[in-house]
Scaffold this motif. Structure first.
Motif, mmCIF file in Angstrom:
data_model
loop_
_atom_site.group_PDB
_atom_site.id
_atom_site.type_symbol
_atom_site.label_atom_id
_atom_site.label_comp_id
_atom_site.label_asym_id
_atom_site.label_seq_id
_atom_site.Cartn_x
_atom_site.Cartn_y
_atom_site.Cartn_z
ATOM 1 N N ILE A 1 0.844 -1.206 0.000
ATOM 2 C CA ILE A 1 0.000 0.000 0.000
ATOM 3 C C ILE A 1 0.874 1.249 0.000
ATOM 4 N N LYS A 2 1.898 1.226 0.852
ATOM 5 C CA LYS A 2 2.799 2.391 0.921
ATOM 6 C C LYS A 2 3.503 2.600 -0.417
ATOM 7 N N THR B 1 1.834 2.889 -8.667
ATOM 8 C CA THR B 1 1.746 1.707 -9.515
ATOM 9 C C THR B 1 2.022 0.464 -8.691
ATOM 10 N N PHE B 2 1.502 -0.689 -9.161
ATOM 11 C CA PHE B 2 1.821 -1.966 -8.533
ATOM 12 C C PHE B 2 2.832 -2.743 -9.363
ATOM 13 N N PHE C 1 12.427 -5.746 8.913
ATOM 14 C CA PHE C 1 11.693 -5.192 7.762
ATOM 15 C C PHE C 1 11.136 -3.827 8.119
ATOM 16 N N ALA C 2 10.502 -3.743 9.322
ATOM 17 C CA ALA C 2 9.874 -2.482 9.720
ATOM 18 C C ALA C 2 10.916 -1.402 9.910
ATOM 19 N N LEU C 3 12.067 -1.761 10.491
ATOM 20 C CA LEU C 3 13.084 -0.734 10.767
ATOM 21 C C LEU C 3 13.745 -0.254 9.479
ATOM 22 N N VAL C 4 13.887 -1.133 8.483
ATOM 23 C CA VAL C 4 14.469 -0.689 7.206
ATOM 24 C C VAL C 4 13.584 0.394 6.595
ATOM 25 N N ALA C 5 12.248 0.233 6.746
ATOM 26 C CA ALA C 5 11.328 1.202 6.146
ATOM 27 C C ALA C 5 11.037 2.358 7.078
ATOM 28 N N TYR C 6 11.776 2.491 8.186
ATOM 29 C CA TYR C 6 11.384 3.455 9.209
ATOM 30 C C TYR C 6 11.397 4.897 8.720
ATOM 31 N N PHE D 1 10.770 1.954 1.361
ATOM 32 C CA PHE D 1 9.715 0.952 1.211
ATOM 33 C C PHE D 1 10.101 -0.073 0.148
ATOM 34 N N GLU D 2 10.706 0.426 -0.915
ATOM 35 C CA GLU D 2 11.118 -0.490 -1.989
ATOM 36 C C GLU D 2 12.125 -1.516 -1.468
ATOM 37 N N ALA D 3 13.136 -1.010 -0.733
ATOM 38 C CA ALA D 3 14.151 -1.926 -0.200
ATOM 39 C C ALA D 3 13.538 -2.894 0.785
#
Lengths: 112, 491
Positions: free
Chosen positions: A93-94, A101-102, B142-147, B154-156
């Motif tokens: 979602i983020k 895009t997906f 996972f959560a901390l990488v996107a922190y 988010f991509e990583a």
């Protein structure tokens, strides 16, 4: 034996999806399928034909029983998979909010 | 019994932080630092008093093959000490760094869960329990990488999460096959039953675990997630991931399973050597071309993990000594380098080496500690990295594998080349940097100086008197797995 092979095929279907699909949601579903295959695998190892559920009941003490431990393991593993899927969906979602895009081939600012 | 507290303390801290956190990060900082300091003291204390023996703790007092047990020996305590030292410096560094992102307690709660997972993986003696703790550590990672909340993060994180889940499923299948053949999940018991089964079973389980945990350790063919995740995460988290997570979840488990449970089978040792050699060369060559400082450091993690795998693959006393020693050294200097990159990122707002300049005047501590860390990682004599690489090279020559030694030397030279680039452009460049606002707080400086001092101090571990006390018990655990198995008989 045939059930094990079918279970392995299910696993490969999941792996194929993870490797080839371009849509984020389809990738998440494929990871889910792989997880189901692994859980099914555990349950199949515990199963014995003509056996009984592993709870002591009067008059049924002498029957052969299925192994209860893998069933407990699978419960744990299902909860973990639920967590993984929720996290992956939240990330998807983020990503949609940021990239609009997906499509995984368009989400590539990191490279090299 | 100290053993369960390594899991209880961080888990409790995480939940208390979420309950009383409020809107500020004060409680988060206070509680997490208190928890980590307690655990560091406890782990050093238990290493000092109990490094030669194996202690077990049965959860809820169930007997060992039935219930879950925790096992403490020299190897797990050694990794535990590394985890907690790096975590303490990482928390000190986080205090100001994270305030730039969000003034919140959530970071500290996640951080404590990460520590819970890693401590659990290191201490548990049950293979399914290991899987559960591994997932706890991975979720928080996972959560901390996107922190930071930026698109790249988010991509990583998504990439990391997909790769992590796939490898976890492979590990789960491996555990299922292990249970089907041995009817037990306690690792010591598996070690006694597995040699009696058909050899093909061990090969199958070994292959699944090698791929699964190799993915967590980011050895070369399984490395694709690492450069993205480690370069996008906040700097203290990059230090935790690169310095500790890939070792606790990857290398430690590989050592435990392939040396203690499988009993150092020749074919797996050969695979370790090949994976290690490929990781060293390809990792460092990919690093040479990078201009993003954190990405460069992330590729070097792959290359340095290669050295550890190489030492493990040689499998002799010297090889394992080098692997264990390099594990400690890499945790220290790689974390320090990530702190340097993070402090430059905060001060100048860039990670691109070309945009940095001469920072020796404006950021004296960051640039001098980065010089120490660069010399350590490239293996220059007075620092710790030299000794561990030297031991691995000598071990390779000892077992008549000159090409392994040759690859290790080439890797080291290329590492030196790429860190010359970091120093030449990043910290001692020609561009004069104007007077900058001093955003590097005291805590960050303390974290960097501590690790820089450790870079020099840990090279003393090679002195025979000290080595016999600290490193030898750890190597003995790997060389002689009978002690690990004997815990079954003992209790």
């Amino acid at each position: 034996m045939i059930v094990y092979i079918l279970c392995f095929v299910l696993f490969l279907v999941g792996l194929y999806g993870v490797l080839t699909k371009r849509d984020l949601v389809k990738i998440i579903l494929s990871v889910g399928i792989m997880g189901y295959a692994a859980n099914l695998f555990l349950i199949l190892f515990a199963y014995k034909s003509d056996s009984f559920y592993p709870i002591l009941t009067e008059g049924k003490e002498n029957l052969s029983r299925v192994d209860p431990l893998p069933q407990a393991l699978v419960l744990t593993s299902i909860v973990i998979e639920l967590g993984t899927t929720a996290l992956l969906v939240a990330l998807a979602i983020k990503l949609y909010q940021k990239y609009k895009t997906f499509d995984i081939t368009k989400i590539r600012r990191l490279s090299g | 019994m100290i053993l369960p507290y390594f899991i209880i303390i961080p888990l409790l801290a995480a939940f208390i932080i979420t309950l009383i956190g409020g809107k500020k990060d004060t409680w988060g900082i206070a509680l997490s630092i208190a928890a980590i300091v307690i655990m560091m003291v406890l782990s050093i204390y238990s290493f000092v008093i109990g490094k030669t023996e194996t202690v077990t703790y049965s959860m809820s007092n169930w007997d060992i093959p039935i219930g879950i047990c925790l096992v403490q020996d020299a190897l797990s305590l050694f990794v535990l000490i590394i985890i907690n030292i790096i975590a303490l410096t990482s928390l000190l560094f986080s205090i100001q760094y994270i305030r730039h992102l969000s003034p919140d307690w959530k970071y500290y709660a996640l951080f404590m869960l990460l520590i819970t997972g890693m401590n659990g993986v290191v201490l548990t003696g049950d293979i399914f329990n290991l899987f559960v703790f591994m997932e706890i550590a991975l979720f928080s990672a996972f959560a901390l990488v996107a922190y930071g909340g930026k698109a790249e993060e988010f991509e990583a994180s998504f990439k990391y999460a997909i790769m992590g889940s796939v490898s976890s499923v492979l590990i789960l299948v491996g555990i299922a096959i292990t249970y089907a053949t041995t009817s037990t999940l306690t690792m010591a018991k598996i070690a006694t039953i597995l040699p009696q089964t058909e050899p093909i079973v061990m090969l199958m389980i070994g292959a699944l675990f090698m791929v699964g945990f190799g993915l967590k350790a980011a050895a070369m063919p399984f490395h694709a997630w690492l450069p993205d995740a480690h370069s996008s995460a906040p700097a203290p988290i990059s230090a935790m991931l690169s310095g500790v997570l890939i070792k606790a979840l990857g290398i430690y488990v590989l050592m435990r399973i392939f040396f203690n449970v499988f009993g150092a089978v020749q074919i797996f040792k050969e695979i370790f050597i090949v994976l290690g050699a490929i990781s060293i060369i390809v990792g460092v060559i990919l690093a040479l071309g990078q201009w993003d400082m954190k990405r460069l450091l992330a590729y070097h993690s792959i290359s340095q993990i290669g050295y550890i795998l190489l030492g493990m693959g040689l499998g002799t006393y010297l090889g394992l000594l080098g692997a264990i020693f390099h594990l400690l050294n890499h945790a220290i200097f790689k974390s320090l380098l990530f702190y340097n990159a993070g402090s430059v990122e905060i001060a100048l707002g860039t990670r691109n080496l070309k945009e940095m300049g001469n920072l020796t005047k404006v950021m004296p501590i960051s640039s001098s500690t980065s010089l120490i860390a660069s010399l350590s990682i490239s293996g220059i004599p007075p620092f710790n990295g030299f000794f561990s690489k030297l031991i691995i090279i000598i071990a390779a020559l000892e077992v008549n594998a000159p090409w392994v030694a040759f690859i290790a030397i080439i890797g080291s030279l290329l590492t030196l080349a790429s860190f010359m680039k970091v120093q030449r452009y990043g910290f001692r460049g020609e561009k004069i940097v104007e007077k900058i606002e001093d955003k590097i707080g005291l805590n960050m400086k303390i974290a960097m100086i501590t690790l820089a001092v450790l870079c020099v101090v840990t090279s003393a571990l090679i002195i025979p008197g000290i080595r016999e006390v600290i490193l030898d018990p750890v190597v003995n655990v790997l060389l002689d797995s009978s002690k690990y198995i004997q815990m079954l008989v003992g209790s």
